[in-house]
Design an enzyme around this catalytic site. Structure first.
Site, PDB file in Angstrom:
ATOM      1  N   GLN A 207     -42.191 -10.408 -20.071  1.00  0.00           N
ATOM      2  CA  GLN A 207     -42.355  -8.999 -19.699  1.00  0.00           C
ATOM      3  C   GLN A 207     -41.319  -8.094 -20.355  1.00  0.00           C
ATOM      4  O   GLN A 207     -41.241  -6.905 -20.004  1.00  0.00           O
ATOM      5  CB  GLN A 207     -42.284  -8.839 -18.172  1.00  0.00           C
ATOM      6  CG  GLN A 207     -43.377  -9.557 -17.408  1.00  0.00           C
ATOM      7  CD  GLN A 207     -44.778  -9.005 -17.682  1.00  0.00           C
ATOM      8  OE1 GLN A 207     -44.950  -7.967 -18.324  1.00  0.00           O
ATOM      9  NE2 GLN A 207     -45.794  -9.712 -17.206  1.00  0.00           N
ATOM     10  N   LYS A 230     -48.768  -9.926 -24.768  1.00  0.00           N
ATOM     11  CA  LYS A 230     -48.098  -8.944 -23.911  1.00  0.00           C
ATOM     12  C   LYS A 230     -47.312  -7.947 -24.751  1.00  0.00           C
ATOM     13  O   LYS A 230     -46.549  -7.141 -24.220  1.00  0.00           O
ATOM     14  CB  LYS A 230     -47.182  -9.639 -22.906  1.00  0.00           C
ATOM     15  CG  LYS A 230     -47.964 -10.444 -21.846  1.00  0.00           C
ATOM     16  CD  LYS A 230     -47.049 -10.886 -20.740  1.00  0.00           C
ATOM     17  CE  LYS A 230     -47.605 -12.012 -19.912  1.00  0.00           C
ATOM     18  NZ  LYS A 230     -48.714 -11.620 -19.050  1.00  0.00           N
TER      19      LYS A 230
HETATM   20  N1  C6P Z   1     -48.017 -12.845 -16.306  1.00  0.00           N
HETATM   21  C1  C6P Z   1     -49.286 -11.144 -15.172  1.00  0.00           C
HETATM   22  O1  C6P Z   1     -48.236 -10.924 -14.559  1.00  0.00           O
HETATM   23  P1  C6P Z   1     -48.764 -16.497 -20.516  1.00  0.00           P
HETATM   24  O2  C6P Z   1     -49.928 -16.571 -19.587  1.00  0.00           O
HETATM   25  O3  C6P Z   1     -48.287 -17.860 -20.950  1.00  0.00           O
HETATM   26  O4  C6P Z   1     -48.985 -15.558 -21.642  1.00  0.00           O
HETATM   27  O5  C6P Z   1     -47.565 -15.831 -19.679  1.00  0.00           O
HETATM   28  C2  C6P Z   1     -47.122 -16.409 -18.474  1.00  0.00           C
HETATM   29  C3  C6P Z   1     -46.071 -15.558 -17.849  1.00  0.00           C
HETATM   30  C4  C6P Z   1     -44.771 -16.042 -17.785  1.00  0.00           C
HETATM   31  N2  C6P Z   1     -43.778 -15.302 -17.293  1.00  0.00           N
HETATM   32  C5  C6P Z   1     -43.984 -14.066 -16.808  1.00  0.00           C
HETATM   33  C6  C6P Z   1     -42.820 -13.271 -16.289  1.00  0.00           C
HETATM   34  C7  C6P Z   1     -45.281 -13.521 -16.847  1.00  0.00           C
HETATM   35  O6  C6P Z   1     -45.465 -12.277 -16.372  1.00  0.00           O
HETATM   36  C8  C6P Z   1     -46.346 -14.290 -17.348  1.00  0.00           C
HETATM   37  C9  C6P Z   1     -47.758 -13.763 -17.327  1.00  0.00           C
HETATM   38  C10 C6P Z   1     -49.325 -12.233 -16.205  1.00  0.00           C
HETATM   39  O7  C6P Z   1     -50.309 -10.498 -14.967  1.00  0.00           O
HETATM   40  C11 C6P Z   1     -50.403 -13.224 -15.894  1.00  0.00           C
HETATM   41  S1  C6P Z   1     -50.209 -13.976 -14.325  1.00  0.00           S
END
Ligand code: C6P
Length: 411
Positions: A207, A230
């Site tokens: 994030q 992201k």
């Molecule tokens: N959060 C949300 O909050 P991936 O799915 O591998 O790209 O990312 C996982 C992930 C790991 N750490 C943090 C702090 C995250 O916010 C996320 C993904 C998304 O909507 C999906 S739950």
């Protein structure tokens, strides 16, 4: 206003934002789940497939050489983006989740054993929690949590030194920015404390990497992970940065083509550098698209994106808190552009479905933070999350729709 200045200049770069949803102009406030793509990223992926696609590191022909160069240039771009000294510190993964699994599996198996402590926080996403539960189960290490206090999500980082002293903490894995609370953890201070105590650090920058300057030298971390989708890049591609000394004697965790230097029927030897962690044909177009996205963000400037995010986050917090029955998670001021909330007794899913009727895209659920939600006495929250293409008037629209929802659901 800095916020709308960025949106004025760059919103037009994002074709998907220019549409109506359920008869209203789309207000995309689900950026913490996945950000949108500027035309330059979409075009470059299409161009790559039209002109340059072949498999990498294998062929001697022209297309394979071009694809290999683009793939390795993307690695150099990711290294620049993170301020890494060497391209060899950059491993392409499927995303944050795979990066953490790789470290938990490879580093964890080699370096953890009975009596060791893995320390994480109570605000971790499941991606930075379950791999450590599994590593603890495999190795006999113990998983411990730094507690989060109250709705503001405060962790008393000043206690870290005491937590480390005289206790066998081997690794501290923590998020830079919480995807539910929107709080920003003081990464360089935490990593410095960990380093003083010989503790390895892993930073979950899912994030933050696309939202603020993130420089691994300045942060002083050992591992750092993020996802392309992201930060304006494609899905299915992400980055694991590893401190070169640690990577040098880390065993791979997946095996097959691409990652070997020599194989017999009895055994195999691995390539050096990041390639030994990238078994099989990689997501080449993903890496190409990611590099375009990272360059695009750095042309805008991550300090400006950070200012915009923080401004929108603060403004949303202020305006939402005027609604009767509103409960907002995370800190009041020092916050990222992520605002999770519970409005009266309206279930988050109902609220998000209601807002969708007015073209507003938010996320409702536990946001892969089930233990944290449970601790806060919640099942789910609605969440509005911002990026530099969002505007203040979109916050006005959100507030207006939430007022309507309060009347509709009888809050
Ligand atoms: N959060 C949300 O909050 P991936 O799915 O591998 O790209 O990312 C996982 C992930 C790991 N750490 C943090 C702090 C995250 O916010 C996320 C993904 C998304 O909507 C999906 S739950």
């Amino acid at each position: 206003m800095a916020t709308d200045l960025l949106a004025c200049t760059h919103r037009g770069d994002f074709p998907v934002l220019d549409q109506k949803v359920n008869g209203s102009p789309l207000v995309y406030l689900d950026n913490a789940a996945s950000t949108q793509h500027p035309a330059c990223v979409i075009d470059e992926i299409a161009r790559y497939y039209r002109e340059d696609h072949a498999n990498v590191h294998r062929g001697i022909h022209a297309l394979s050489s071009r694809a290999t160069k683009l793939y390795e240039d993307a690695r150099a771009c990711a290294a620049r983006f993170l301020g890494a000294d060497s391209n060899d510190s950059i491993i392409f993964t499927r995303g944050t989740t795979e990066g953490i699994n790789l470290v938990a599996s490879s580093w964890g198996t080699e370096h953890l054993g009975p009596g060791d402590i893995i320390l994480i926080t109570e605000m971790e996403h499941h991606a930075n929690l379950i791999p450590w539960q599994m590593a603890a189960r495999r190795t006999g290490a113990t998983l411990q949590y730094l507690p989060v206090h109250g709705d503001e999500g405060i962790i008393d980082w000043s206690l870290l030194d005491r937590r480390f002293k005289g206790s066998p903490v081997r690794l501290l894995a923590f998020t830079h920015v919480s995807n539910s609370l929107g709080c920003i953890n003081p990464v360089s201070q935490i990593c410095a404390e960990a380093r003083r105590n010989g503790v390895i650090t892993l930073v979950d920058a899912a994030q933050s990497a696309g939202h603020a300057p993130v420089n691994v030298q300045e942060l002083g971390c050992d591992f750092l992970v993020f996802s392309g989708h992201k930060c304006c890049g494609p899905t299915g591609i992400g980055v694991l940065y590893g401190n070169p000394e640690l990577l040098a004697d880390l065993a791979p965790y997946q095996f097959g083509g691409e990652m070997i230097s020599s194989v017999t029927y009895e055994s195999a030897q691995w390539k050096s550098g990041p390639h030994r962690f990238e078994a099989g044909t990689p997501h080449i177009a993903g890496a190409v698209g990611l590099a375009t996205a990272l360059d695009y963000l750095d042309k805008i400037g991550r300090p400006a994106i950070q200012t915009s995010d923080h401004h929108l986050g603060r403004l949303a917090y202020e305006r939402l808190s005027t609604l009767p029955g509103m409960r907002i998670l995370g800190p009041k001021t020092e916050r990222a552009g992520i605002v999770s909330f519970q409005l009266g007794t309206i279930h988050a899913h109902d609220l998000v479905a209601y807002a969708d009727q007015f073209g507003i895209a938010m996320r409702g659920g536990h946001h892969c933070n089930q233990p944290l939600m449970r601790k806060l006495g919640l099942h789910a929250t609605a969440r509005a999350s911002f990026y530099f293409y969002n505007t203040e008037s979109e916050i006005d629209r959100l507030v207006d729709v939430l007022h309507r929802a309060s009347r509709y659901f009888g809050v």
